[in-house]
Design an enzyme around this catalytic site. Structure first.
Site, mmCIF file in Angstrom:
data_model
loop_
_atom_site.group_PDB
_atom_site.id
_atom_site.type_symbol
_atom_site.label_atom_id
_atom_site.label_comp_id
_atom_site.label_asym_id
_atom_site.label_seq_id
_atom_site.Cartn_x
_atom_site.Cartn_y
_atom_site.Cartn_z
ATOM 1 N N ILE A 11 1.107 -0.963 -0.056
ATOM 2 C CA ILE A 11 0.005 -0.282 -0.243
ATOM 3 C C ILE A 11 1.170 1.124 -0.165
ATOM 4 C CG2 ILE A 11 -1.868 -0.569 1.156
ATOM 5 C CD1 ILE A 11 -1.028 0.411 3.332
ATOM 6 N N GLN A 13 5.111 3.041 -0.229
ATOM 7 C CA GLN A 13 6.772 2.496 -0.216
ATOM 8 C C GLN A 13 6.951 4.178 0.076
ATOM 9 O OE1 GLN A 13 9.114 -0.299 -3.256
ATOM 10 N NE2 GLN A 13 10.165 1.092 -1.873
ATOM 11 N N ALA A 15 10.257 5.678 1.811
ATOM 12 C CA ALA A 15 11.956 5.936 1.584
ATOM 13 C C ALA A 15 12.860 4.866 2.223
ATOM 14 C CB ALA A 15 12.600 7.522 1.770
ATOM 15 N N GLY A 17 11.325 1.726 3.118
ATOM 16 C CA GLY A 17 10.614 0.406 2.964
ATOM 17 C C GLY A 17 9.293 -0.020 2.355
ATOM 18 N N ALA A 19 4.526 -0.917 2.937
ATOM 19 C CA ALA A 19 4.238 -0.815 3.667
ATOM 20 C C ALA A 19 3.122 -1.950 3.136
ATOM 21 C CB ALA A 19 3.766 0.417 4.093
ATOM 22 N N ASP A 130 9.174 14.404 11.117
ATOM 23 C CA ASP A 130 8.547 13.870 9.784
ATOM 24 C C ASP A 130 7.205 13.685 8.996
ATOM 25 O OD1 ASP A 130 8.975 13.411 7.460
ATOM 26 O OD2 ASP A 130 9.419 11.264 7.398
HETATM 27 P P1 ADP Z 1 8.229 5.349 5.205
HETATM 28 O O1 ADP Z 1 9.162 5.296 6.489
HETATM 29 O O2 ADP Z 1 8.672 4.277 3.859
HETATM 30 O O3 ADP Z 1 7.865 6.293 4.752
HETATM 31 P P2 ADP Z 1 4.909 4.818 6.527
HETATM 32 O O4 ADP Z 1 4.579 5.089 7.591
HETATM 33 O O5 ADP Z 1 5.145 6.449 6.434
HETATM 34 O O6 ADP Z 1 6.731 4.652 5.924
HETATM 35 O O7 ADP Z 1 4.535 4.198 4.893
HETATM 36 C C1 ADP Z 1 4.466 4.564 3.754
HETATM 37 C C2 ADP Z 1 3.078 4.973 3.363
HETATM 38 O O8 ADP Z 1 2.353 3.667 3.156
HETATM 39 C C3 ADP Z 1 2.258 5.663 3.657
HETATM 40 O O9 ADP Z 1 2.569 6.985 2.964
HETATM 41 C C4 ADP Z 1 0.677 5.771 3.350
HETATM 42 O O10 ADP Z 1 0.336 6.016 1.826
HETATM 43 C C5 ADP Z 1 0.788 4.163 3.668
HETATM 44 N N1 ADP Z 1 0.631 3.197 4.894
HETATM 45 C C6 ADP Z 1 1.545 3.329 5.925
HETATM 46 N N2 ADP Z 1 1.054 3.208 7.158
HETATM 47 C C7 ADP Z 1 -0.474 2.952 7.018
HETATM 48 C C8 ADP Z 1 -1.241 2.395 7.576
HETATM 49 N N3 ADP Z 1 -0.915 2.495 9.485
HETATM 50 N N4 ADP Z 1 -2.815 2.943 7.054
HETATM 51 C C9 ADP Z 1 -2.559 3.296 5.952
HETATM 52 N N5 ADP Z 1 -1.940 3.462 5.129
HETATM 53 C C10 ADP Z 1 -0.544 3.247 5.732
HETATM 54 MG MG MG Z 2 6.190 8.268 5.203
#
Ligand code: ADP
Ligand code: MG
Length: 303
Positions: A11, A13, A15, A17, A19, A130
């Site tokens: 769902i 991507q 910087a 990793g 998700a 962040d």
């Molecule tokens: P990164 O450190 O890679 O930026 P994030 O936790 O921000 O990691 O996750 C990347 C993206 O994945 C988010 O911008 C969002 O679109 C989706 N995402 C991450 N965590 C969730 C969550 N708990 N519920 C819904 N979408 C999520």
């Molecule tokens: Mg993020």
């Protein structure tokens, strides 16, 4: 541990990793998010920092913070299992507006919740570092807003370094970070200003073709005016958050005392939590969450 969760689809991507949307294999089929962080690309020190951040994350329990479920390591990766927010991130929500402005009611309703989540973090002397629309998530059909992705993006030694290496343009940098000066909780308040501005205009406040030009724009603190569609109170609030000297920016606790925000708090926090959250401003007796990384002192607030 990994066997307890079935990865359904990617769902997001970021910087650091990927998700994934996942399902718990405990019979509940509860939806959750599994975030994969590749530890192999990190130094020992960075790996250690990631572990500490997981501990930190697990200690943040608040309706406006994405809740942590568990974490595990496997084949050189760290996996963080957390609550799934079905409305996706605020950036995606802004994009689907296709230029149609949000109502001020909607903006303030989301903004107060972001502030409440940030207060919980700042009161524990921790910085998010962040805050951006992509790290703020919507749940319950957009009624609830939750802060997420904090602390994990800490594997680089400085935020400016992070900004230089990250994909896309670092729109949310504060002037003090641009100037490589020490920074504190007011840096998160600047980023909060960027999010509020984006909710009002659907655009980034500071944009440029290069990092160097962006830094100039940010340090001047000049931005295109917010549409007259919004009240002068809201426009002034943005002006406060974008004060270039950090000292002149309000703290999260003083922001939450503004009548426009204060009146909304009880709509979002159950009485018990409200009492707990507002019976203090800073938790002086809070036990530190394990030894902090000696080279990252700015992460902990000095009050
Ligand atoms: P990164 O450190 O890679 O930026 P994030 O936790 O921000 O990691 O996750 C990347 C993206 O994945 C988010 O911008 C969002 O679109 C989706 N995402 C991450 N965590 C969730 C969550 N708990 N519920 C819904 N979408 C999520
Ligand atoms: Mg993020």
């Amino acid at each position: 541990m990994a066997n307890n969760y079935e990865l359904v689809r990617p769902i997001g991507q970021g910087a650091f990793g990927k998700a994934f949307l996942a399902k718990a294999r405990d019979g509940s089929a509860r939806q959750c998010v599994v975030k994969e962080i590749n530890l192999r690309k990190m130094s020992a020190r960075e790996r250690e920092a990631s572990q500490k951040e997981v501990v930190l994350l697990s200690q943040m329990k608040h309706p406006n913070i994405v809740s942590f479920i568990t974490s595990y390591q496997e084949r050189g990766c760290l996996y963080i299992v957390m609550e799934y927010c079905d409305g996706g991130d605020l950036m995606k929500r802004i994009h689907i507006q296709k230029g149609q402005l949000f109502s001020e009611e909607q903006i303030m309703d989301w903004f107060v919740q972001i502030c409440l989540g940030l207060k919980h973090i700042h009161d524990r002397k921790v910085l998010h570092r962040d805050i951006k629309a992509q790290n703020i998530f919507l749940a319950q059909g957009g009624l609830k807003v939750k802060l997420g992705d904090f602390g994990i993006a800490r594997r680089l030694s400085s935020t400016l370094e992070l900004a230089r290496t990250c994909v896309g343009t670092p729109y949310y940098l504060s002037p003090e970070i641009c100037n490589n000066k020490p920074y504190n909780n007011k840096t998160d308040v600047w980023s909060l200003g960027c999010v509020l501005y984006e909710l009002c205009t659907l655009k980034h406040p500071f944009e440029a073709c290069s990092l160097r030009q962006l830094v100039v724009c940010i340090c001047r603190g000049r931005y295109a005016p917010v549409p007259a569609h919004y009240t002068s109170g809201l426009r002034q609030l943005i002006g406060q958050l974008f004060k270039v000297p950090p000292r002149e920016r309000p703290s999260i606790n003083s922001l939450l005392r503004l009548p426009v925000l204060e009146s909304r708090i009880k709509l979002h926090l159950p009485t018990e939590i409200l009492h707990e959250e507002f019976s203090h401003t800073v938790l002086h007796n809070q036990k530190p969450t394990g030894p902090r990384h000696p080279q990252r002192p700015a992460q902990v607030l000095h009050v």
